[in-house]
Design a protein around this motif. Structure first.
Motif, PDB file in Angstrom:
ATOM      1  N   ARG A 132     109.129  99.717  68.299  1.00  0.00           N
ATOM      2  CA  ARG A 132     108.830 101.156  68.254  1.00  0.00           C
ATOM      3  C   ARG A 132     110.021 101.944  67.735  1.00  0.00           C
ATOM      4  O   ARG A 132     109.891 102.901  66.983  1.00  0.00           O
ATOM      5  CB  ARG A 132     108.450 101.638  69.650  1.00  0.00           C
TER       6      ARG A 132
ATOM      7  N   ARG B 203     108.523  95.084  72.159  1.00  0.00           N
ATOM      8  CA  ARG B 203     107.671  96.204  71.740  1.00  0.00           C
ATOM      9  C   ARG B 203     108.490  97.481  71.625  1.00  0.00           C
ATOM     10  O   ARG B 203     108.308  98.277  70.698  1.00  0.00           O
ATOM     11  CB  ARG B 203     106.526  96.409  72.742  1.00  0.00           C
ATOM     12  N   GLU B 204     109.399  97.657  72.565  1.00  0.00           N
ATOM     13  CA  GLU B 204     110.224  98.864  72.518  1.00  0.00           C
ATOM     14  C   GLU B 204     111.160  98.832  71.307  1.00  0.00           C
ATOM     15  O   GLU B 204     111.370  99.852  70.632  1.00  0.00           O
ATOM     16  CB  GLU B 204     111.026  98.985  73.817  1.00  0.00           C
TER      17      GLU B 204
END
Length: 744
Positions: A741, A737-738
């Motif tokens: 992002r 997820r990071e």
């Protein structure tokens, strides 16, 4: 005696000449009678001469020559006294001959009873005389009288032989007694001349008689001073005046008073003001009438043996280092206290004491300093003991106290607190100022146990609880502690099989950059889901694993598993792995790190080993070398829980740590505007910056705390605000997820 018999025999022969002259004068020819009388006189004189030479025959044996002469003399004498039967009997009537024979029979009887030392001479004399007279009487026509004469001779011969045999046997017995007497005398002389033993003799009033030189030497008195002096007075020393006799002297006095034999009785005596030990044996003496006459016995000095026995007994019951009673003696004292408490329906108590931080002193300064500290601890403990209280050393740095009468509960607590305070005071040893503390656990008998083993075990459980509370505490035993101990035992049993049963797993808590809040690493945290106990808190099983050293195999599994998982992450994300002090002192710790990296292919710079200050409190040199080896591989090392110990600054100077982790207690204190916590965090950050180290603040749970830490200059942040510990899959999802992002 022999001289008297010689004259008697000579007189009897002279008297016989007179009687025969009266009997046969006028009947037999005078010349013939005169020749016979001259022969008797001559042989009698010759016998006197021979008997004179044999006056001492009772004390020796006859020589061969003496034997021949004496026997020949008896033969000639017999022939001369038998001659009248052939020469004179035919000239006289029967009455005269009967009187003549009667006198010869008396001479034969005299020979039979007086020649026991030379029986052959008597036998020859009696045989020749009786045979000669028997033949002469037969020739005169009196056969019946001749038979009487022969029987008389036979009885004389038999009497002679029986008397000689009795004399011979008596002589043998006398010689045997003389030999035994000489042997006994010799043995007694040797006994008296020996260096270790002596004889003693007491009269009916228990006073010394016939004192030997050896006994006088043993009593250190002059021989002339001892005769008639009380034996008990001589061996009791000053106790004779005070009346405080030793129990062994009391026992000896009772034996003498009751006239009882005694054997190998060890008596404590005082000789010349010195305490010694004698071993005495004695038996009552009786006089010829069976009346008690005193005692006779033997004694020896056994001081060396007794002192050796006492030393062995002391070593068996006392600790040589502290000179306190050892476990055995404490065990016995507690047993006595329990029996006393049950008898009088009172209470006793047992305190178990363990020194806090003693191992650090022993490891850092050596066992010699540690031993001196234990001796000082023993002195302080002993000074605190009151009446009915006994302290001792159980082993290592554990001590025990037995309280015989613990009717007042406050007395136990007061003593325990006094022990903690006194033992926590500083120690000055070899120019070192040292500090240790003490933890105390107690059990009360018979409430907490009816046996010594139960009380000791329960006091140990209470002590364990006080140690768990951080040390320096006093805890009483409670039944729940036993349940906790049983639970702990079962937990340990399950923990030993947890690795085999694949019950461990790792959770990962993110560590983020304080500015960008990007994940820079994950701390690997071990979790245990037991098949028997369910989920077990790390706060419960980690200390247990360290105590049982199961942390070593568990730590190796964590190292390998964490490296394997980190190898799946992007190259910029590191893994933080906690290492126990028990792992660091293992000789192959660095090798285990190499194996984990090689097996997983993880780069060393992506591994950060986390240690606490406690690793330097045990075998600091080994721990330091192990960390230096790991750092040489390229791995980084973080110092966790910084500020909670007392040696941090010293080891920051010695080792180039990559990260300093600020303990959560300071973070929480700073969030509450604690000036002390704020000052500590600022000082840590400033120090880390100057040493080119990063800082990680632990326990950040709110945005406000995050902002505060960021403003104070910390490099990284870890806490629930940025993420709780999560599974490996959840950690990978967080990284993805990071990454998404960032790409967006």
């Amino acid at each position: 005696m022999l001289s008297d018999r010689r004259f008697v025999r000579f007189g009897l022969h002279l008297l016989g000449i007179v009687f025969y002259a009266l009997f046969y004068y006028g009947h037999a020819p005078t010349p013939l009678l005169a020749i016979w009388a001259a022969g008797v006189l001559a042989i009698s004189i010759h016998s006197m001469h021979i008997d004179g030479k044999l006056a001492e025959v009772q004390a020796r044996s006859l020589s061969r020559t003496e034997f021949v002469h004496h026997t020949a003399n008896a033969l000639v004498k017999g022939l001369i006294w038998a001659a009248p039967a052939a020469l004179l009997v035919p000239y006289a009537d029967s009455a005269t001959n009967a009187w003549a024979w009667s006198y010869v029979a008396m001479l034969a009887l005299a020979a039979a009873v007086s020649r026991h030392s030379a029986p052959l001479a008597s036998v020859i004399f009696c045989a020749v005389v009786t045979c000669g007279w028997g033949a002469g009487i037969v020739a005169s026509g009196h056969a019946s009288f001749a038979a009487v004469i022969v029987l008389t001779g036979l009885f004389c011969v038999m009497g002679t032989l029986e008397g000689a045999l009795a004399t011979y046997q008596a002589r043998l017995a006398e010689m045997g007694m003389d030999e035994k007497s000489q042997v006994v005398s010799l043995l007694l002389r040797e006994y008296e001349d020996s260096d270790a033993d002596w004889l003693f003799q007491l009269d009916k009033n228990r006073r010394l008689r016939s004192v030997s030189p050896r006994l006088a030497f043993a009593l250190r008195r002059d021989l002339t001073e001892l005769e008639g002096v009380s034996f008990i007075k001589l061996i009791s020393g000053t106790a004779w005046e005070t009346g405080k006799f030793s129990s062994s002297v009391h026992l000896l006095a009772e034996k003498l008073k009751d006239r009882e034999s005694f054997s190998n009785l060890v008596v404590e005596v005082q000789i010349g003001g010195e305490r010694r030990w004698w071993e005495l044996s004695g038996t009552p003496m009786l006089d010829e009438n069976g009346v008690y006459a005193g005692f006779r016995g033997v004694g020896s000095d056994v001081t060396a043996q007794q002192e050796s026995s006492e030393k062995i007994a002391y070593l068996a019951r006392y600790d040589t280092l502290t000179e306190l009673p050892n476990r055995l003696m404490l065990h016995e004292a507690l047993g006595d206290a329990l029996r006393y408490a049950e008898k009088w329906r009172s209470r006793c108590a047992f305190l178990m004491i363990d020194l806090d931080r003693f191992k650090a002193v022993n490891d850092s300064l050596g066992h010699q300093v540690g031993d001196r500290m234990l001796a000082e601890v023993a002195k302080r403990l002993k000074a605190l003991m009151g009446e009915g209280q006994l302290c001792g050393r159980l082993g290592g740095d554990e001590f025990g106290v037995v309280i015989k009468d613990a009717a007042e509960k406050s007395q136990i607590e007061k003593l325990a607190q006094s022990i903690i305070v006194r033992l926590s005071e500083p120690y000055k040893i070899n120019d070192h100022l040292l500090y240790v503390g003490a933890s105390v656990g107690s059990a009360i008998g018979p409430r907490d146990g009816h046996s010594v083993e139960e009380l000791m075990r329960n006091a140990d459980l209470a002590l364990y609880r006080s140690k768990d509370a951080g040390g320096g505490e006093y805890c009483e035993y409670e039944p729940t502690l036993h349940a906790s101990a049983e639970e702990r035992r079962k937990l340990e049993l399950s923990l030993r099989n947890a690795l085999v049963n694949n019950e461990f797993l790792l959770h990962y808590q993110p560590v983020v950059d304080a500015v960008t809040e990007e994940v820079v690493s994950f701390e690997a945290l071990a979790r245990w889901h037991s098949a028997d106990h369910g989920f077990v808190s790390p706060g419960k099983f980690i200390p247990l694993a360290e105590e049982t050293r199961l942390i070593v195999p568990i730590g190796q599994w964590v190292l390998r598993e964490a490296c394997e998982e980190a190898a799946r992450w992007p190259g910029h994300v590191k893994v933080n792995i906690n290492v126990s002090p028990e792992q660091l002192i293992e000789p192959d710790f660095a090798a285990s790190v190499v194996r984990a990296l090689a097996q997983t292919g993880l780069a060393p710079e992506r591994v950060e080993i986390e240690v606490t200050e406690s690793v330097f409190l045990r075998d600091a040199g080994i721990a330091r070398r192990a960390l230096e080896q790991v750092m040489a591989l390229g791995c980084q090392v973080a110092l966790d829980d910084f500020g909670t110990g007392y040696s941090s600054l010293g080891y920051l100077r010695k080792l180039q740590f990559s990260t300093i982790k600020v303990d959560r207690s300071f973070v929480q204190g700073a969030s509450q505007q604690s000036a002390e916590s704020l000052a500590i965090i600022r000082a840590v950050v400033a120090m880390a910056d100057s040493l080119k180290m990063t800082t990680t603040a632990e326990g950040v749970e709110t945005i406000e705390e995050a902002e505060m830490i960021r403003s104070m200059g910390c490099t990284k942040i870890q806490g629930y605000y940025f993420g709780r510990p999560m599974t490996a899959e959840e950690a990978r999802n967080l990284i993805r997820r990071e990454d998404l992002r960032k790409s967006a």
